[in-house]
Scaffold this motif. Sequence first.
Motif, PDB file in Angstrom:
ATOM      1  N   GLY A   1      90.069 114.372 -40.116  1.00  0.00           N
ATOM      2  CA  GLY A   1      90.661 115.412 -40.946  1.00  0.00           C
ATOM      3  C   GLY A   1      91.843 116.099 -40.297  1.00  0.00           C
ATOM      4  O   GLY A   1      92.660 116.716 -40.994  1.00  0.00           O
ATOM      5  N   LEU A   2      91.982 115.986 -38.974  1.00  0.00           N
ATOM      6  CA  LEU A   2      93.114 116.616 -38.291  1.00  0.00           C
ATOM      7  C   LEU A   2      94.404 115.851 -38.535  1.00  0.00           C
ATOM      8  O   LEU A   2      95.478 116.462 -38.632  1.00  0.00           O
ATOM      9  CB  LEU A   2      92.839 116.696 -36.791  1.00  0.00           C
ATOM     10  CG  LEU A   2      93.943 117.347 -35.934  1.00  0.00           C
ATOM     11  CD1 LEU A   2      94.054 118.837 -36.270  1.00  0.00           C
ATOM     12  CD2 LEU A   2      93.676 117.148 -34.450  1.00  0.00           C
ATOM     13  N   VAL A   3      94.315 114.531 -38.663  1.00  0.00           N
ATOM     14  CA  VAL A   3      95.535 113.725 -38.690  1.00  0.00           C
ATOM     15  C   VAL A   3      95.737 112.926 -39.977  1.00  0.00           C
ATOM     16  O   VAL A   3      96.870 112.564 -40.310  1.00  0.00           O
ATOM     17  CB  VAL A   3      95.562 112.751 -37.482  1.00  0.00           C
ATOM     18  CG1 VAL A   3      95.713 113.525 -36.183  1.00  0.00           C
ATOM     19  CG2 VAL A   3      94.316 111.881 -37.443  1.00  0.00           C
TER      20      VAL A   3
ATOM     21  N   LEU B   1      97.474 122.919 -32.880  1.00  0.00           N
ATOM     22  CA  LEU B   1      97.204 121.646 -33.546  1.00  0.00           C
ATOM     23  C   LEU B   1      96.790 121.857 -34.997  1.00  0.00           C
ATOM     24  O   LEU B   1      97.257 121.154 -35.897  1.00  0.00           O
ATOM     25  CB  LEU B   1      96.107 120.890 -32.792  1.00  0.00           C
ATOM     26  CG  LEU B   1      96.509 120.265 -31.451  1.00  0.00           C
ATOM     27  CD1 LEU B   1      95.279 119.711 -30.736  1.00  0.00           C
ATOM     28  CD2 LEU B   1      97.536 119.164 -31.649  1.00  0.00           C
ATOM     29  N   LEU B   2      95.909 122.818 -35.217  1.00  0.00           N
ATOM     30  CA  LEU B   2      95.464 123.088 -36.584  1.00  0.00           C
ATOM     31  C   LEU B   2      96.608 123.597 -37.447  1.00  0.00           C
ATOM     32  O   LEU B   2      96.725 123.238 -38.626  1.00  0.00           O
ATOM     33  CB  LEU B   2      94.312 124.094 -36.574  1.00  0.00           C
ATOM     34  CG  LEU B   2      92.993 123.592 -35.966  1.00  0.00           C
ATOM     35  CD1 LEU B   2      92.012 124.735 -35.791  1.00  0.00           C
ATOM     36  CD2 LEU B   2      92.381 122.501 -36.847  1.00  0.00           C
ATOM     37  N   HIS B   3      97.463 124.432 -36.869  1.00  0.00           N
ATOM     38  CA  HIS B   3      98.584 124.993 -37.630  1.00  0.00           C
ATOM     39  C   HIS B   3      99.618 123.926 -37.974  1.00  0.00           C
ATOM     40  O   HIS B   3     100.127 123.881 -39.111  1.00  0.00           O
ATOM     41  CB  HIS B   3      99.241 126.109 -36.820  1.00  0.00           C
ATOM     42  CG  HIS B   3     100.484 126.668 -37.459  1.00  0.00           C
ATOM     43  ND1 HIS B   3     100.452 127.450 -38.592  1.00  0.00           N
ATOM     44  CD2 HIS B   3     101.804 126.522 -37.125  1.00  0.00           C
ATOM     45  CE1 HIS B   3     101.687 127.778 -38.929  1.00  0.00           C
ATOM     46  NE2 HIS B   3     102.526 127.227 -38.062  1.00  0.00           N
ATOM     47  N   ARG B   4      99.933 123.047 -37.022  1.00  0.00           N
ATOM     48  CA  ARG B   4     100.990 122.060 -37.236  1.00  0.00           C
ATOM     49  C   ARG B   4     100.528 120.854 -38.047  1.00  0.00           C
ATOM     50  O   ARG B   4     101.326 120.256 -38.776  1.00  0.00           O
ATOM     51  CB  ARG B   4     101.515 121.587 -35.876  1.00  0.00           C
ATOM     52  CG  ARG B   4     102.278 122.642 -35.093  1.00  0.00           C
ATOM     53  CD  ARG B   4     103.692 122.811 -35.619  1.00  0.00           C
ATOM     54  NE  ARG B   4     104.444 121.566 -35.507  1.00  0.00           N
ATOM     55  CZ  ARG B   4     105.074 121.170 -34.404  1.00  0.00           C
ATOM     56  NH1 ARG B   4     105.041 121.947 -33.319  1.00  0.00           N
ATOM     57  NH2 ARG B   4     105.743 120.038 -34.394  1.00  0.00           N
ATOM     58  N   LEU B   5      99.276 120.481 -37.919  1.00  0.00           N
ATOM     59  CA  LEU B   5      98.816 119.239 -38.531  1.00  0.00           C
ATOM     60  C   LEU B   5      98.041 119.439 -39.824  1.00  0.00           C
ATOM     61  O   LEU B   5      97.918 118.519 -40.624  1.00  0.00           O
ATOM     62  CB  LEU B   5      97.940 118.455 -37.544  1.00  0.00           C
ATOM     63  CG  LEU B   5      98.686 117.899 -36.324  1.00  0.00           C
ATOM     64  CD1 LEU B   5      97.700 117.384 -35.284  1.00  0.00           C
ATOM     65  CD2 LEU B   5      99.627 116.785 -36.736  1.00  0.00           C
ATOM     66  N   ARG B   6      97.519 120.642 -40.028  1.00  0.00           N
ATOM     67  CA  ARG B   6      96.754 120.887 -41.246  1.00  0.00           C
ATOM     68  C   ARG B   6      97.665 121.454 -42.323  1.00  0.00           C
ATOM     69  O   ARG B   6      98.622 122.165 -42.055  1.00  0.00           O
ATOM     70  CB  ARG B   6      95.624 121.886 -40.972  1.00  0.00           C
ATOM     71  CG  ARG B   6      94.557 121.364 -40.031  1.00  0.00           C
ATOM     72  CD  ARG B   6      93.585 120.465 -40.767  1.00  0.00           C
ATOM     73  NE  ARG B   6      92.636 121.263 -41.532  1.00  0.00           N
ATOM     74  CZ  ARG B   6      91.825 120.767 -42.444  1.00  0.00           C
ATOM     75  NH1 ARG B   6      91.837 119.486 -42.728  1.00  0.00           N
ATOM     76  NH2 ARG B   6      90.980 121.547 -43.095  1.00  0.00           N
ATOM     77  N   HIS B   7      97.335 121.136 -43.605  1.00  0.00           N
ATOM     78  CA  HIS B   7      98.096 121.625 -44.751  1.00  0.00           C
ATOM     79  C   HIS B   7      97.141 122.313 -45.723  1.00  0.00           C
ATOM     80  O   HIS B   7      95.944 121.992 -45.763  1.00  0.00           O
ATOM     81  CB  HIS B   7      98.821 120.478 -45.449  1.00  0.00           C
ATOM     82  CG  HIS B   7      99.752 119.722 -44.552  1.00  0.00           C
ATOM     83  ND1 HIS B   7     100.887 120.281 -44.027  1.00  0.00           N
ATOM     84  CD2 HIS B   7      99.694 118.451 -44.062  1.00  0.00           C
ATOM     85  CE1 HIS B   7     101.506 119.394 -43.272  1.00  0.00           C
ATOM     86  NE2 HIS B   7     100.804 118.274 -43.269  1.00  0.00           N
ATOM     87  N   PRO B   8      97.651 123.246 -46.548  1.00  0.00           N
ATOM     88  CA  PRO B   8      96.780 123.952 -47.507  1.00  0.00           C
ATOM     89  C   PRO B   8      96.040 123.027 -48.455  1.00  0.00           C
ATOM     90  O   PRO B   8      94.955 123.350 -48.908  1.00  0.00           O
ATOM     91  CB  PRO B   8      97.757 124.865 -48.259  1.00  0.00           C
ATOM     92  CG  PRO B   8      98.898 125.074 -47.311  1.00  0.00           C
ATOM     93  CD  PRO B   8      99.027 123.789 -46.561  1.00  0.00           C
ATOM     94  N   GLY B   9      96.603 121.859 -48.754  1.00  0.00           N
ATOM     95  CA  GLY B   9      95.958 120.964 -49.709  1.00  0.00           C
ATOM     96  C   GLY B   9      95.038 119.940 -49.086  1.00  0.00           C
ATOM     97  O   GLY B   9      94.614 119.006 -49.764  1.00  0.00           O
ATOM     98  N   ASP B  10      94.724 120.064 -47.787  1.00  0.00           N
ATOM     99  CA  ASP B  10      93.889 119.059 -47.129  1.00  0.00           C
ATOM    100  C   ASP B  10      92.489 119.036 -47.721  1.00  0.00           C
ATOM    101  O   ASP B  10      91.891 120.079 -47.998  1.00  0.00           O
ATOM    102  CB  ASP B  10      93.821 119.334 -45.626  1.00  0.00           C
ATOM    103  CG  ASP B  10      95.122 118.969 -44.922  1.00  0.00           C
ATOM    104  OD1 ASP B  10      95.884 118.170 -45.493  1.00  0.00           O
ATOM    105  OD2 ASP B  10      95.373 119.474 -43.819  1.00  0.00           O
TER     106      ASP B  10
END
Length: 500
Positions: A438-440, A472-481
Amino acid sequence: MGVIEPSQGGTDGAGASSGPGGLLDLLGVAAILLDAEGRIDLWSPQAEELFGYTAEEALGEFAGRLLVREEDLPSVLDMFAQVMEGGDSWVGVFPVRHKDGSTRRVEFRNMRLLDSQQDYYALGLAADQETVRQVERDLALSERLVAQSPVGLGVLDTDLRYVSVNPAEERLNGVSAAEHIGRHVHEVLPAVGASFEAAMREVLATGIPIVDQYTVGRTPADPDHDHAWSISFYRLEAPNGTVLGVATSSVDVTERHRAVEEQRHTALTLQRSLLPPTPPRRPGLQVATRYRPAQATMEIGGDWFDVIPLSGDKTALVVGDVMGSGVAAAATMGQLRTATRTLADLDLDPAQVLHHLDHVTDGLDTIATCVYAVYDPHTAQCHLSLAGHLPPVVLHPDGTRELLDLPTGAPLGGCGVAFHTTSLAVEAGDQLVLYTDGLVETRDEPIDARLDVLLEVLDDPGRSLDETCDLLLHRLRHPGDHDDVALLIARVTPGTGQAE
């Protein structure tokens, strides 16, 4: 729809376009121009289609003799005289003789025209009565369907100003139809999120509908409480392709939303209760962990992490992902975490631990991925084994980072595939990054590109582990994940057998 598009050639004047003309083409309106004596001077292509006579056959002929049966001719001549003498329009239905000998009932509108030479003409506009009645029935039916629909329906122009709403939409928004018309969507619904407008603009730009978008907010209908709606958007176009605006359909799903939120809260509470709240202090290691539930779905998944003390100052580092979501996935995760801890106490090789977990997972009728690592501060060795999991990353003190090339193995689930253990020499300052997919993983980018982004973000070995986790969470995660994330970073510290 209240929208006038300028022509492509400039910005002055009304727009001009070729192609279908909408309602007039649907009705097949024919135009006929008669001189003062009743002879046909102009004959449109629609007139040929409606009456059967070509322009060559009709032009110059007396309209009454060509199109009217003899018994109806006196009344037609009387009507023609009234129009030409008095200037009044005549509207009505009249039986007309078709070229094939049949009689058609045609709706007429007749009016007197005056040209620059002061000569009078009669313009006749005609349409087949049955066609007119069918269009009227279709329009009436459409109007009833819209007015009586329990689904809120709205139409907005290209500036996102309301053109029309049905009664259901009035009730949902708590705003009358009159207060909708001509106002921008945010003037009517100021508390609805920016994603609402963004979705409509995307549909206007692409023409691709958005179906069943979940939106939560407040409207004047109930300004003190959040409501949830399932909303769909689609672009409206004229027959010639001109974009008229965007239509919305809305259903209040607040009760379902609250039930799902309650289930989500239960599952999330269960999952958090099964995860270690704070990583234990371990000899030769600093550890930071994070868990983030999915943001674009109402359910959480089965991702987990663990830090397990072993004999001889060794530490087991675990990250896993149970397929599925909701309470069932969280419960299965808890069972796997308990089984992993039990096996870890046996001080087994990582591949042996995964071998036994494979049998456990088979009994749970589920599939999971896992990375199991054991760090020994006395030998400065880390032993790792993967079960269908994405490879860990090592960040070295000099800033170099590498994606470990390990045998991937098969996911846990009773496949019976052998697992392999790889030994890795580590030094003080090395950081081991374990994570779930889920991170990437995203729906629109290849995994290799996303793993490259992960390596790029790991650009500062001196950053604190907590800061690195959050970055990492801020840069790689998106609101629609749509997937949850478990993340564990362990840094090797100087000294042996001393807790940090």
